[in-house]
Design a protein around this motif. Structure first.
Motif, mmCIF file in Angstrom:
data_model
loop_
_atom_site.group_PDB
_atom_site.id
_atom_site.type_symbol
_atom_site.label_atom_id
_atom_site.label_comp_id
_atom_site.label_asym_id
_atom_site.label_seq_id
_atom_site.Cartn_x
_atom_site.Cartn_y
_atom_site.Cartn_z
ATOM 1 N N THR A 179 0.832 -1.197 0.000
ATOM 2 C CA THR A 179 0.000 0.000 0.000
ATOM 3 C C THR A 179 0.870 1.251 0.000
ATOM 4 O O THR A 179 1.986 1.241 0.532
ATOM 5 N N PRO A 180 0.385 2.350 -0.580
ATOM 6 C CA PRO A 180 1.165 3.599 -0.575
ATOM 7 C C PRO A 180 1.490 4.086 0.837
ATOM 8 O O PRO A 180 2.577 4.621 1.075
ATOM 9 N N THR A 181 0.555 3.896 1.775
ATOM 10 C CA THR A 181 0.795 4.358 3.144
ATOM 11 C C THR A 181 1.944 3.601 3.782
ATOM 12 O O THR A 181 2.847 4.200 4.388
ATOM 13 N N SER A 182 1.933 2.265 3.666
ATOM 14 C CA SER A 182 3.015 1.480 4.262
ATOM 15 C C SER A 182 4.342 1.745 3.562
ATOM 16 O O SER A 182 5.401 1.780 4.211
ATOM 17 N N GLN A 183 4.328 1.965 2.249
ATOM 18 C CA GLN A 183 5.569 2.302 1.547
ATOM 19 C C GLN A 183 6.122 3.645 2.018
ATOM 20 O O GLN A 183 7.336 3.797 2.210
ATOM 21 N N ARG A 184 5.223 4.626 2.211
ATOM 22 C CA ARG A 184 5.680 5.938 2.669
ATOM 23 C C ARG A 184 6.289 5.861 4.069
ATOM 24 O O ARG A 184 7.365 6.414 4.318
ATOM 25 N N ARG A 185 5.625 5.153 4.960
ATOM 26 C CA ARG A 185 6.151 5.040 6.323
ATOM 27 C C ARG A 185 7.465 4.271 6.346
ATOM 28 O O ARG A 185 8.378 4.609 7.101
ATOM 29 N N MET A 186 7.559 3.240 5.507
ATOM 30 C CA MET A 186 8.799 2.470 5.471
ATOM 31 C C MET A 186 9.925 3.305 4.877
ATOM 32 O O MET A 186 11.095 3.136 5.255
ATOM 33 N N THR A 187 9.608 4.205 3.959
ATOM 34 C CA THR A 187 10.632 5.109 3.424
ATOM 35 C C THR A 187 11.143 6.035 4.511
ATOM 36 O O THR A 187 12.361 6.261 4.641
ATOM 37 N N TYR A 188 10.223 6.608 5.306
ATOM 38 C CA TYR A 188 10.647 7.430 6.436
ATOM 39 C C TYR A 188 11.563 6.643 7.361
ATOM 40 O O TYR A 188 12.591 7.156 7.833
ATOM 41 N N LEU A 189 11.168 5.397 7.619
ATOM 42 C CA LEU A 189 11.944 4.563 8.529
ATOM 43 C C LEU A 189 13.319 4.260 7.949
ATOM 44 O O LEU A 189 14.332 4.275 8.670
ATOM 45 N N LEU A 190 13.383 4.002 6.652
ATOM 46 C CA LEU A 190 14.645 3.683 5.992
ATOM 47 C C LEU A 190 15.607 4.865 6.058
ATOM 48 O O LEU A 190 16.800 4.700 6.334
ATOM 49 N N LEU A 191 15.082 6.065 5.808
ATOM 50 C CA LEU A 191 15.940 7.251 5.776
ATOM 51 C C LEU A 191 16.364 7.701 7.169
ATOM 52 O O LEU A 191 17.448 8.265 7.338
ATOM 53 N N SER A 192 15.510 7.460 8.152
ATOM 54 C CA SER A 192 15.793 7.999 9.485
ATOM 55 C C SER A 192 16.479 7.023 10.422
ATOM 56 O O SER A 192 17.197 7.442 11.337
ATOM 57 N N SER A 193 16.293 5.729 10.222
ATOM 58 C CA SER A 193 16.744 4.761 11.224
ATOM 59 C C SER A 193 18.259 4.620 11.289
ATOM 60 O O SER A 193 18.812 4.346 12.360
ATOM 61 N N THR A 194 18.939 4.791 10.165
ATOM 62 C CA THR A 194 20.390 4.590 10.183
ATOM 63 C C THR A 194 21.140 5.755 10.810
ATOM 64 O O THR A 194 22.253 5.576 11.313
ATOM 65 N N VAL A 195 20.543 6.945 10.811
ATOM 66 C CA VAL A 195 21.264 8.128 11.302
ATOM 67 C C VAL A 195 21.599 8.018 12.784
ATOM 68 O O VAL A 195 22.751 8.253 13.174
ATOM 69 N N PRO A 196 20.638 7.687 13.698
ATOM 70 C CA PRO A 196 21.024 7.563 15.107
ATOM 71 C C PRO A 196 22.085 6.499 15.350
ATOM 72 O O PRO A 196 22.971 6.685 16.195
#
Length: 643
Positions: A179-196
């Motif tokens: 779904t577009p919603t799950s893809q969008r949230r997973m994109t946020y997670l992909l971009l943000s999770s590695t930084v910390p």
């Protein structure tokens, strides 16, 4: 203050903000998302980040290089934990897409084992790191262990492998989203999770090996990096907040935004004010403690005012599409009358009526659709009014004030009729003494207005109860909708059941449950109930010598017990209301009037809550039935009923 001092202050403020934010989000996860494995793994990332940046917050305040070394070694708990926590987090994210791997899980366990080994080595030995990286308190740092030069490169390899595999797993998880919603949230997670995870790596330790002190350019890089970590931590928390939560997106979003404003933002502002004010000690010629108290008080008060003033603007930015509907929902919530609101209003009406008519006592009673009467407001000491209410049940005369009230049972009574259909909805009565005083036109108009106000209040209350009853009826369907809405679709996901196939929301099923409960200790509604055909009842029959009625009774009792809250029983606590109603009404068979008195509620309120309690039992039965159906086996005699 020179340029380097300003950079150190800014970096300290950012580190403090990150530590406070990580701690606040950790509490948020524990409070709202702890049931989600993804959120629990995220908690480990937050814990590691909090440890590292707590050290960065404290280091500029230490006064000796030995104290600095102790805090630097303390930071290595978080540094060693970060890659293992990220690998764990990525595995849980991938598992939510129905991609389960025992090998990946073993890799997570191995990562935590390495984390413990490296943390112990950094805390208690010089094998991983040692003192001597820098003797300056401006930017203290450790050096790689010299006695075992292969240990630190091994840690670097472990760090890179864990982060790399974790990143790969989240990429795979995103590819499995449909779904577009799950893809969008997973994109946020992909971009943000590695930084910390990458941000906690001890880069200064490597930079120190290249020689030279930290210059302004490197400080700018550190400041930019810490600012990015803080932002990505919030973005990551936003993405994780939706895992395992059935509430609508707007509820999750608003809850998180308000938590951030009231928690980390306010706390960060207080810390910033303290650090700035305490540097004005010499300029203002005030003691440090006074400046700290002033900074805390001013910041807390100012932020409380700003938060209230800016909340509408924040809601407008966050909820642009649903703004009008949300405002309407808020207005409804603010304008609905509670029972206490209604009683207070009617007491004011009665007080005015008594003043105008020189009466010592009066009451207003309401009548529901089942012809039950309830005293809503009373002024003074009343004589018994049962005969008056009996006459009203038999048929009240249609009187108006100009024709005068009718006298009955020692009262002067005005029946109250609904505005639309003219149904009798209540009565206003005063104790009858001598004849009513002579009233002028103005006083008669005031009495008429007060009676109309009482009619409007009772009429609105009846309409409000109908709205509540309608909402209670659709709550099971709403739960199902939220469950289906909150379940992201992934590759290989099993098909979701249709809404009409959900047993717990079926009105006929709920009616069957209520009938069986009403004849809990025997009767045709239990012995011939359609619930006897349920698999969970069939499974329990063996434990009751083939007696299906006893099996159904046991299953119903087990479902009720599953609704029992933890802790000692209370007849007044809100969380015990549903269980108390079920236990007293159906298991003990007490009368409604006695139960209402024990639970300190009106009979009409008891009936409404009983309907909610029966629906809760139906949902539990549906869950029990689903578990037994999925298991597909039948236990022998003596097996537990809890399925």
């Amino acid at each position: 203050m020179n340029l380097i001092s300003i950079f150190i202050l800014i970096n300290t403020l950012l580190a403090t903000g990150i530590a406070v934010t990580a701690f606040s989000l950790l509490l948020y996860v524990v409070r709202y998302n702890w049931s989600s494995p993804v959120a629990r793994a995220f908690a480990f990332i937050l814990a590691g980040t909090m440890i590292v940046f707590t050290g960065d917050t404290v280091l500029p305040r230490v006064t000796s290089i030995d104290a600095a070394e102790g805090w630097l070694r303390f930071q290595w708990i978080g540094i060693a934990l970060a890659p293992a926590a990220y690998l764990h987090f990525a595995d849980e994210v991938l598992r939510t897409t129905n991609a389960v791997s025992l090998r990946r899980r073993r890799g997570v366990y191995l990562g935590y084992a390495y984390a413990v080994v490296f943390a112990v080595a950094a805390l208690f030995t010089d094998r991983l790191v040692q003192s001597g990286g820098s003797t300056s308190l401006i930017a203290p740092r450790l050096a790689p262990g010299a006695a075992y030069p292969w240990v630190f490169p091994t840690f670097v390899a472990y760090f890179a492998a864990a982060v790399g595999f974790g990143f790969r797993n989240i990429v795979i998880a995103r590819q499995r989203c449909l779904t577009p919603t799950s893809q969008r949230r997973m994109t946020y997670l992909l971009l943000s999770s590695t930084v910390p995870s990458l941000g906690v790596f001890p880069y200064l330790l490597i930079a120190g090996q290249m020689g030279g002190e930290i210059g302004p350019l490197l400080w700018l890089v550190l400041i930019a990096g810490n600012a990015t970590i803080g932002v990505m931590l919030v973005v990551m928390a936003y993405s994780v907040a939706y895992f395992g939560v059935l509430a609508p997106d707007r509820v999750v979003k608003r809850r998180l935004v308000r938590f951030l404003l009231r928690g980390p933002v306010t706390a960060g502002a207080v810390v910033t004010a303290i650090l700035i004010f305490t540097r004005l000690e010499t300029l203002l010629n005030l003691p440090n403690e006074t400046l700290m108290i002033g900074a805390v008080v001013i910041t807390v008060v100012v932020f409380a005012v700003l938060r209230g003033s800016l909340q509408p603007l924040i809601d407008l930015l966050v909820f642009r599409q649903d703004r009008n509907e949300l405002e309407y929902i808020e207005q409804i919530g603010e304008r609905l009358l509670t029972t206490t609101d209604l009683q207070q209003f009617l007491e004011n009406v009665l007080t005015s009526v008594c003043d105008l008519l020189r009466a010592q006592s009066a009451f207003i009673a309401s009548r529901d659709r089942d012809d039950r009467w309830e005293m809503l407001a009373v002024i003074g000491a009343l004589p018994p009014a049962e005969n008056l209410l009996s006459e009203l049940r038999a048929g009240a005369p249609a009187t108006g004030l100009t024709a005068g009230p009718y006298r009955a049972d020692g009262f002067e009574c005005w029946p109250l009729y609904a505005r639309g259909n003219g149904d009798l909805i209540g009565a206003l009565a005063i104790t009858a003494g001598s004849a009513l005083p002579e009233l002028g036109d103005d006083e008669l108009a005031q009495i008429n207005r007060l009676i109309r106000q009482a009619v409007v209040a009772l009429d609105d209350r009846r309409l409000q109860e109908e709205v509540f009853a309608a909402v209670e009826q659709i709550l099971p369907e709403i739960d199902v909708i939220q469950r289906q809405r909150g379940a992201p679709r992934y590759v290989d996901s099993p098909p979701q059941p249709a809404l009409e196939e959900t047993l717990g929301a079926d009105p006929e099923f709920i009616a069957n449950v209520k009938d069986a409960l009403s004849h809990f200790w025997g009767g045709p509604k239990l012995t011939t109930s359609p619930l006897l055909r349920m698999a969970v009842v069939d499974r329990a029959t063996n434990a009751h010598n083939g007696n299906t009625s006893k099996a159904l009774r046991a299953v119903l009792g087990d479902a009720i017990e599953q609704l029992r809250p933890d802790g000692p029983r209370s007849l007044t606590a809100a969380e015990w209301v549903l269980y108390n109603i079920l236990e007293l009404r159906f298991l003990q068979g007490e009368r409604v009037r006695d139960i209402a008195r024990k639970l300190a509620m009106s009979e009409s309120d008891l009936y409404r809550k009983q309907r909610v309690a029966v629906e809760a039992v139906a949902r539990v039965l549906a869950q029990m039935e689903q578990r037994v159906t999925l298991q597909g086996d039948k236990p022998g005699a003596g097996d537990s009923l809890s399925v």
